[in-house]
Design an enzyme around this catalytic site. Structure first.
Site: not given
Ligand code: URA
Length: 257
Positions: A116
């Protein structure tokens, strides 16, 4: 707003039988290949080939009578993603992982497993679609380790619930068993073998506990290991060998039907 662009790996990894490859890339037919093998005239990655069924991938170096028919080097990189960067090839508003990666062949690369926007840590990049498909496939069950800090104190209930699986009502699925190690009241290390959308945030969210920071430290055999934020390094030969074991069983002496 223009949407972020993702460079997709080939969904069907390019793998072909040796005799088919020879017929498509030389004057010899599939049937001729047996004779060429008996005469020890074909080498795959420098080793004399001995079966028409040997697998030839995009990255197998193939030589016939010492003449190279194909040689393309795969690239495997580890990158330490900072926060505020999109795991994509192009984005109209924000810097992307590909904008920050320093590599002469970066135009060929795609991301194997996104993070993310505000998640930091290890992102793998490659031009090998077969490798990235396996890494990202839920069937491979490759462990991914995250360090997470949260807004509410953690306790044993989380450990047990993550081990049992968290139900995601939107998709009607239960997460696979995950290992949570509590490091301090607000910090933990989490090992997951899958990568559902916003999975870590939603797992803690099921306890109404907000993830304040999320950092990926490893994917399978590859760890950040002191790699500075924004820095890139090649995945080492030993990491690659171990990863191949984890995602392909063994990569060598593969045969095609
Ligand atoms: N889980 C999440 O919530 N975000 C990420 O970037 C990776 C795993």
């Amino acid at each position: 707003m223009t949407k972020a662009k993702f460079r997709q790996p080939a969904t069907k990894p390019y793998t072909t039988r040796l005799d088919r490859f020879i017929s498509q890339n030389s004057d010899c037919s599939m049937a001729d290949t047996r004779l060429l093998l008996a005469q020890r005239r074909i080498r795959l990655d420098g080793v004399v080939a001995d079966s028409v069924q040997q697998a030839v991938t995009k990255f197998t170096r193939v030589e016939l009578d010492g003449v190279c028919l194909q040689s393309e080097e795969p690239v495997y990189l580890a990158f330490n993603k900072p926060a505020g960067v999109v795991s994509a090839t192009k984005d109209s508003k924000h810097p992307t992982v590909l904008d920050l990666v320093q590599h002469p062949r970066k135009d060929e690369l795609h991301i194997a497993g996104r993070l993310d926007f505000n998640t930091t840590g290890l992102v793998l990049l490659t031009n090998d679609g077969a490798w990235s498909s396996r890494i990202s496939s839920p069937r491979t069950k490759l462990p991914k380790i995250y360090e997470v800090s949260v807004s509410e104190p953690l306790n044993r209930e989380y450990v047990d619930a993550f081990q049992a699986g968290i139900y995601f009502a939107c998709e009607g699925i239960t997460t696979l068993p995950a290992r949570l190690e509590i490091l301090s009241p607000y910090r933990a290390r989490l090992s997951l073998v899958e990568g559902k959308y916003h999975q870590v945030k939603r797992m803690f969210g099921s306890f109404r506990n907000k993830v304040l920071s999320l950092h990926r430290v490893s994917v399978g055999a590859v760890s950040l290991d002191g790699l500075e934020p924004r820095a890139t390094r090649p995945v080492s030969a030993s990491e690659l060998a171990e990863m191949s074991q984890q995602v392909f069983g063994t990569r060598y002496r593969e045969v095609c039907p």
